[in-house]
Design an enzyme around this catalytic site. Structure first.
Site, short mmCIF file in Angstrom:
data_model
loop_
_atom_site.label_atom_id
_atom_site.label_comp_id
_atom_site.label_asym_id
_atom_site.label_seq_id
_atom_site.Cartn_x
_atom_site.Cartn_y
_atom_site.Cartn_z
N HIS A 124 37.46 35.93 -3.77
CA HIS A 124 37.41 37.32 -3.31
C HIS A 124 37.38 37.38 -1.79
O HIS A 124 37.25 36.35 -1.12
CB HIS A 124 36.19 38.04 -3.89
CG HIS A 124 36.34 38.45 -5.31
ND1 HIS A 124 36.06 37.61 -6.36
CD2 HIS A 124 36.77 39.61 -5.88
CE1 HIS A 124 36.29 38.24 -7.50
NE2 HIS A 124 36.71 39.45 -7.23
N LYS A 128 32.75 40.66 0.09
CA LYS A 128 32.11 40.79 -1.22
C LYS A 128 30.72 40.15 -1.18
O LYS A 128 30.58 38.99 -0.80
CB LYS A 128 32.96 40.14 -2.31
CG LYS A 128 32.41 40.37 -3.72
CD LYS A 128 33.40 39.91 -4.77
CE LYS A 128 32.87 40.15 -6.17
NZ LYS A 128 32.59 41.58 -6.45
#
Length: 220
Positions: A124, A128
């Site tokens: 990600h 995040k």
């Protein structure tokens, strides 16, 4: 016309949802802070913000579509208790692609007779907060439940954070003679926003319960 309130509108996911919602003829986006006029609330924020607005949804009987991640067990228990009074969908990844991957893995494990090691790889963007991702944890749970014959010898999650990546999930089953890979890559936030909007159109007619993606995508 379904009236939608977005909690976390200023965030990147909230903005993506708003962009798509304004193009829908059957949706009306509520821009003020008075959520009591909403038919459904979509939440992509932080756990503390989710729990705060959960109280308003309970007070005004407003269904919730929650995509926020990073809840602890106590917070999840509060949400589950609230679902006895209002319909709530809690999913850490609302793309149909991930839904299909889960079903494919379930089907594979039901027919698998080989001893395999499993690795879940998730990548990600660097902003995040939670690691591993909620989706990776959901995939792990799917595998644990589907592996009735106990053919999975090991199950590990590997997490990476890379600039500009919206979400990549790989589930790899391997042995000395086999390598099987299931993969989903989100190319933009749009895929998650579209899923949230589609579900928001359906959940307003549901009865109080804690729902998951299967309750909506399987119905199609």
């Amino acid at each position: 016309m379904i009236k939608v309130f977005i909690n976390g509108l200023s965030g990147k996911m909230g903005s993506s949802i708003a962009d798509i919602a304004t193009q829908q003829n059957d949706l009306n986006l509520i821009h003020d802070k008075n959520i009591k006029n909403a038919d459904v609330l979509i939440d992509f924020s932080r756990p503390s913000s989710t729990l705060n607005i959960l109280e308003d949804c309970l007070e005004h009987n407003i269904p919730m579509v929650i995509g926020t991640t990073g809840f602890n067990q106590d917070e999840l228990s509060i949400i589950k208790e609230a679902s006895k009074k209002i319909p709530i969908l809690l999913a850490f990844n609302m793309s149909k692609g991930i839904f299909i991957i889960k079903k494919s893995i379930q089907d594979f494990l039901e027919s698998n007779n080989n001893k395999l090691n499993c690795t879940i790889e998730e990548v990600h963007h660097t902003e995040k907060v939670d690691s591993p991702s909620g989706t990776a944890l959901e995939l792990k749970k799917v595998i644990e439940i589907a592996d009735i014959a106990n053919n999975i010898l090991s199950l590990n999650i590997e997490s990476k954070r890379v600039e500009g990546v919206f979400g990549i999930h790989k589930v790899i089953f391997s042995s000395d003679s086999d390598y099987i890979e299931f993969k989903h890559e989100a190319l933009s936030r749009k895929v998650f926003a579209e899923g949230a909007i589609e579900i928001s159109k359906l959940i307003s007619s549901k009865s109080p319960k804690m729902y998951d993606l299967e309750d909506f995508f399987n119905a199609e």
